[in-house]
Enzyme design. Structure first.
Site, PDB file in Angstrom:
ATOM      1  N   LYS A   1      17.935  -8.082  -1.284  1.00 45.08           N
ATOM      2  CA  LYS A   1      16.788  -8.619  -0.533  1.00 45.08           C
ATOM      3  C   LYS A   1      15.497  -8.403  -1.317  1.00 45.08           C
ATOM      4  O   LYS A   1      14.685  -9.312  -1.461  1.00 45.08           O
ATOM      5  CB  LYS A   1      16.687  -7.905   0.831  1.00 45.08           C
ATOM      6  CG  LYS A   1      15.383  -8.171   1.555  1.00 45.08           C
ATOM      7  CD  LYS A   1      15.304  -7.453   2.882  1.00 45.08           C
ATOM      8  CE  LYS A   1      14.723  -6.065   2.815  1.00 45.08           C
ATOM      9  NZ  LYS A   1      13.259  -6.011   2.670  1.00 45.08           N
ATOM     10  N   ASN A   2      15.312  -7.177  -1.831  1.00 44.55           N
ATOM     11  CA  ASN A   2      14.038  -6.858  -2.475  1.00 44.55           C
ATOM     12  C   ASN A   2      13.879  -7.509  -3.841  1.00 44.55           C
ATOM     13  O   ASN A   2      12.817  -7.428  -4.451  1.00 44.55           O
ATOM     14  CB  ASN A   2      13.867  -5.335  -2.593  1.00 44.55           C
ATOM     15  CG  ASN A   2      13.614  -4.700  -1.231  1.00 44.55           C
ATOM     16  OD1 ASN A   2      13.463  -5.411  -0.228  1.00 44.55           O
ATOM     17  ND2 ASN A   2      13.580  -3.386  -1.190  1.00 44.55           N
TER      18      ASN A   2
ATOM     19  N   ARG B   1       6.489  -8.349   5.629  1.00 51.96           N
ATOM     20  CA  ARG B   1       5.529  -7.678   4.771  1.00 51.96           C
ATOM     21  C   ARG B   1       5.454  -8.358   3.396  1.00 51.96           C
ATOM     22  O   ARG B   1       4.388  -8.493   2.800  1.00 51.96           O
ATOM     23  CB  ARG B   1       5.969  -6.211   4.643  1.00 51.96           C
ATOM     24  CG  ARG B   1       5.466  -5.482   3.455  1.00 51.96           C
ATOM     25  CD  ARG B   1       4.071  -4.942   3.670  1.00 51.96           C
ATOM     26  NE  ARG B   1       3.541  -4.371   2.440  1.00 51.96           N
ATOM     27  CZ  ARG B   1       2.308  -3.972   2.284  1.00 51.96           C
ATOM     28  NH1 ARG B   1       1.463  -4.047   3.268  1.00 51.96           N
ATOM     29  NH2 ARG B   1       1.889  -3.473   1.146  1.00 51.96           N
TER      30      ARG B   1
ATOM     31  N   CYS C   1       3.707  -3.240  10.037  1.00 48.38           N
ATOM     32  CA  CYS C   1       4.994  -2.658   9.659  1.00 48.38           C
ATOM     33  C   CYS C   1       5.341  -1.442  10.488  1.00 48.38           C
ATOM     34  O   CYS C   1       4.475  -0.688  10.907  1.00 48.38           O
ATOM     35  CB  CYS C   1       4.972  -2.277   8.205  1.00 48.38           C
ATOM     36  SG  CYS C   1       6.504  -1.558   7.720  1.00 48.38           S
TER      37      CYS C   1
ATOM     38  N   ARG D   1       0.389  -0.159   5.857  1.00 50.56           N
ATOM     39  CA  ARG D   1       0.782  -0.577   4.513  1.00 50.56           C
ATOM     40  C   ARG D   1      -0.352  -1.417   3.928  1.00 50.56           C
ATOM     41  O   ARG D   1      -0.319  -2.639   3.965  1.00 50.56           O
ATOM     42  CB  ARG D   1       2.110  -1.342   4.559  1.00 50.56           C
ATOM     43  CG  ARG D   1       3.278  -0.395   4.821  1.00 50.56           C
ATOM     44  CD  ARG D   1       4.568  -1.108   5.059  1.00 50.56           C
ATOM     45  NE  ARG D   1       5.295  -1.435   3.849  1.00 50.56           N
ATOM     46  CZ  ARG D   1       6.564  -1.839   3.849  1.00 50.56           C
ATOM     47  NH1 ARG D   1       7.212  -1.953   4.988  1.00 50.56           N
ATOM     48  NH2 ARG D   1       7.170  -2.141   2.732  1.00 50.56           N
TER      49      ARG D   1
ATOM     50  N   ILE E   1      -3.051  -3.283   1.323  1.00 53.08           N
ATOM     51  CA  ILE E   1      -2.808  -4.157   0.165  1.00 53.08           C
ATOM     52  C   ILE E   1      -3.947  -4.026  -0.854  1.00 53.08           C
ATOM     53  O   ILE E   1      -4.166  -4.908  -1.665  1.00 53.08           O
ATOM     54  CB  ILE E   1      -2.613  -5.632   0.590  1.00 53.08           C
ATOM     55  CG1 ILE E   1      -3.787  -6.110   1.460  1.00 53.08           C
ATOM     56  CG2 ILE E   1      -1.311  -5.824   1.334  1.00 53.08           C
ATOM     57  CD1 ILE E   1      -3.800  -7.623   1.671  1.00 53.08           C
ATOM     58  N   ASP E   2      -4.669  -2.890  -0.779  1.00 54.96           N
ATOM     59  CA  ASP E   2      -5.822  -2.700  -1.671  1.00 54.96           C
ATOM     60  C   ASP E   2      -5.439  -2.802  -3.157  1.00 54.96           C
ATOM     61  O   ASP E   2      -6.192  -3.353  -3.963  1.00 54.96           O
ATOM     62  CB  ASP E   2      -6.496  -1.352  -1.375  1.00 54.96           C
ATOM     63  CG  ASP E   2      -5.510  -0.185  -1.430  1.00 54.96           C
ATOM     64  OD1 ASP E   2      -4.405  -0.311  -0.851  1.00 54.96           O
ATOM     65  OD2 ASP E   2      -5.826   0.836  -2.061  1.00 54.96           O
ATOM     66  N   LEU E   3      -4.272  -2.296  -3.526  1.00 52.79           N
ATOM     67  CA  LEU E   3      -3.872  -2.316  -4.951  1.00 52.79           C
ATOM     68  C   LEU E   3      -3.591  -3.747  -5.409  1.00 52.79           C
ATOM     69  O   LEU E   3      -3.891  -4.113  -6.547  1.00 52.79           O
ATOM     70  CB  LEU E   3      -2.642  -1.439  -5.196  1.00 52.79           C
ATOM     71  CG  LEU E   3      -2.785   0.036  -4.792  1.00 52.79           C
ATOM     72  CD1 LEU E   3      -1.491   0.800  -5.033  1.00 52.79           C
ATOM     73  CD2 LEU E   3      -3.924   0.680  -5.575  1.00 52.79           C
TER      74      LEU E   3
ATOM     75  N   ASP F   1      14.368   3.842   1.034  1.00 55.76           N
ATOM     76  CA  ASP F   1      15.188   2.971   1.880  1.00 55.76           C
ATOM     77  C   ASP F   1      16.577   3.554   2.153  1.00 55.76           C
ATOM     78  O   ASP F   1      17.283   3.082   3.049  1.00 55.76           O
ATOM     79  CB  ASP F   1      15.343   1.586   1.221  1.00 55.76           C
ATOM     80  CG  ASP F   1      14.049   0.796   1.263  1.00 55.76           C
ATOM     81  OD1 ASP F   1      13.137   1.182   2.016  1.00 55.76           O
ATOM     82  OD2 ASP F   1      13.943  -0.215   0.536  1.00 55.76           O
TER      83      ASP F   1
ATOM     84  N   ARG G   1      17.436  -8.462   9.002  1.00 56.58           N
ATOM     85  CA  ARG G   1      16.446  -8.731   7.946  1.00 56.58           C
ATOM     86  C   ARG G   1      16.999  -8.359   6.571  1.00 56.58           C
ATOM     87  O   ARG G   1      16.547  -8.899   5.554  1.00 56.58           O
ATOM     88  CB  ARG G   1      15.177  -7.910   8.190  1.00 56.58           C
ATOM     89  CG  ARG G   1      14.296  -8.409   9.312  1.00 56.58           C
ATOM     90  CD  ARG G   1      13.017  -7.578   9.388  1.00 56.58           C
ATOM     91  NE  ARG G   1      12.535  -7.300   8.048  1.00 56.58           N
ATOM     92  CZ  ARG G   1      12.056  -6.124   7.641  1.00 56.58           C
ATOM     93  NH1 ARG G   1      11.964  -5.116   8.465  1.00 56.58           N
ATOM     94  NH2 ARG G   1      11.652  -5.960   6.400  1.00 56.58           N
TER      95      ARG G   1
END
Ligand code: UD1
Length: 433
Positions: free
Chosen positions: A22-23, A91, A115, A120, A122-124, A305, A397
């Site tokens: 998935k990832n 996400r 999430c 979580r 998203i600044d980066l 995970d 998912r």
């Protein structure tokens, strides 16, 4: 609403093939926006994958599936904005940002889905894109991005090796002007898979042993065919299912090298494991011993995970195990549910202390998140009596046909009711027939 009903106590035995990761498939689907046409093999049919396909189709791409093969054509792609309802579905929708800006020089989207694992940010992602020449404004919940001079290569150092930020930078850098050097990049195998796909499309990406990545911008990317790497977290989950039932499993089409941090713990607990390059065999007899301690960390450390499935195993191991979660704030939401089955787990901030019990008992529990839900299935397979696991949409998912695979191995597990996506499939079938 869909549930799993499990009668625990059946020993698992047999051979299993693992689906694509998935990832890996999610960022590759986002990256496919930069290629005219892609054929992706070994793509699991997961809810999150369907969400990514809905985004591609909204943008104007054509997608089709034949078995586990996905075809994506981006010739009709004309939109650069993702509406809120699609952004919220998962996400990973944020990984479309780098790809859309790279294709159109602009993008407009909202924050990705909230999430279950805690905040979580998203600044980066955003600050890295700013370094590459993207001007970003947030207004009315929307993030407006524009790169007036096109994307520019940059030198970026991540304060933390964020998987998603690394993916966004990698995708954006492929067709940027000049060279991008990324220090302290994530090293997860899924990053390598994304780089392999992009390089097959004609990108020039080099992953270095010191954790840095260099991307030489090229004019455009061409067509590619790519096979998605096998899912290491699904493999680990099935190993935990086998181990908790004192079973004997062989997993094929898997890369045990990608999850050595987990198999080391399973061996420490008393499982016998034999690895080949693309196959793993686990046998488990007698009582399991609690591992010394498990601390999650970025790859090649113990994956966050895999924490919940392994924790379930430890609820019936001899002794006390300690889990330290260092990546997400709320990784332990499933713990109160496991307690309903008789698990003894004490939480202190980001630490869980698990006291192994002789046995668990079946109970009605509810999935709180994807991996927590998988952990509940692991526990239910060993619990005495019947368990009902509700809200399995979380599990769908990330796991393809989890119940069917476990039944093939001898488990007593059935799905009751239909998930939203499964109902849609039935609707389509009825229309077609
Ligand atoms: C990915 C995986 C997820 C896995 C996680 C860690 C996908 C689809 N998901 O998630 O399964 O558990 O890696 O291995 O691949 N962070 C920030 N700011 C940012 C980005 C991240 O503070 O801009 C923080 C997050 O809040 C979190 C940590 O960094 O605490 C890790 O996040 P990240 O590595 O980015 O994980 P994801 O890409 O979201």
């Amino acid at each position: 609403m869909a549930n799993y009903v499990v009668h625990g106590g059946k020993r698992l035995e047999g051979i299993l093939r693992i689906h694509g990761a998935k990832n890996a498939v999610l960022p590759i689907l986002a990256a496919s926006l930069l290629s005219e046409e892609s054929v992706l093999e070994n793509c699991p049919d997961l809810t999150d994958v369907r969400s990514a396909l809905r985004i591609l189709e909204h943008l104007g791409c054509t997608t089709s599936r034949r078995g586990s093969e996905l075809h994506i054509s981006t010739q009709g792609c004309t939109r650069w904005s993702i509406p809120d309802h699609l952004m919220r579905e998962m996400r990973s929708s944020i990984v479309f940002l780098g790809a859309i800006v790279a294709r159109f020089g602009k993008a407009q989207l909202t924050h990705p889905g909230g999430c279950e694992l805690g905040p979580r940010p998203i600044d980066l992602h955003l600050s890295s894109l700013e370094k590459m020449g993207v001007q970003i404004q947030e207004e009315g919940g929307y993030i407006h991005c524009v790169a007036p001079e096109g994307l520019q290569g940059a030198t970026i150092t991540l304060p933390f090796p964020s998987v998603g930020a690394t993916e966004n930078i990698l995708i954006a850098a492929c067709t940027a002007h000049g060279t991008t050097t990324l220090f302290n990049a994530a090293r997860e195998p899924e990053i390598q898979d994304l780089a392999d796909y992009l390089n097959a499309c004609g990108a020039s990406i080099q992953l270095r042993a010191d954790g840095s990545i260099q991307v030489q911008g090229v004019k455009r990317l061409g067509r590619a065919r790519h096979r998605i790497l096998p899912d290491r977290i699904a493999a680990v989950t099935y190993l935990c299912c086998g181990a908790i039932t004192g079973g004997s499993l062989t997993i094929e089409d898997t890369l045990p090298d990608h999850y050595r941090a987990v198999t080391q713990v399973l061996e420490e607990m008393g499982c016998r494991i034999y690895c080949e390059p693309h196959r793993i065999h686990l046998t488990c007899q007698g009582a399991l011993q609690a591992p010394a301690s498990v601390r999650t960390s970025p790859y090649p450390g113990f994956p966050t995970d895999a924490l919940a499935p392994l924790m379930s195993l430890c609820t019936v191991a001899r002794g006390t195990s300690i889990f330290v979660e260092t990546i997400f704030q709320s990784r332990f939401k499933h713990v109160p549910e496991l307690s309903r089955m008789g698990a003894k787990i004490r939480l202190e901030g980001n630490v869980a202390v698990v006291e192994g019990q002789e046995a668990l008992t079946g109970a009605s529990v509810c999935c709180t998140d994807l991996r927590g839900g998988a952990g509940m299935v692991v526990a239910a397979l060993a619990a005495r009596g019947r368990s009902t696991i509700a809200e399995i949409s979380h599990i769908l998912r990330g796991y393809e046909h989890l119940d069917r695979h476990l039944r093939q191995l001898g488990a007593d597990i059935v799905q009751e009711g239909k998930d939203v996506e499964q109902k849609k499939d039935e609707g389509y079938e009825q229309e077609g027939s």
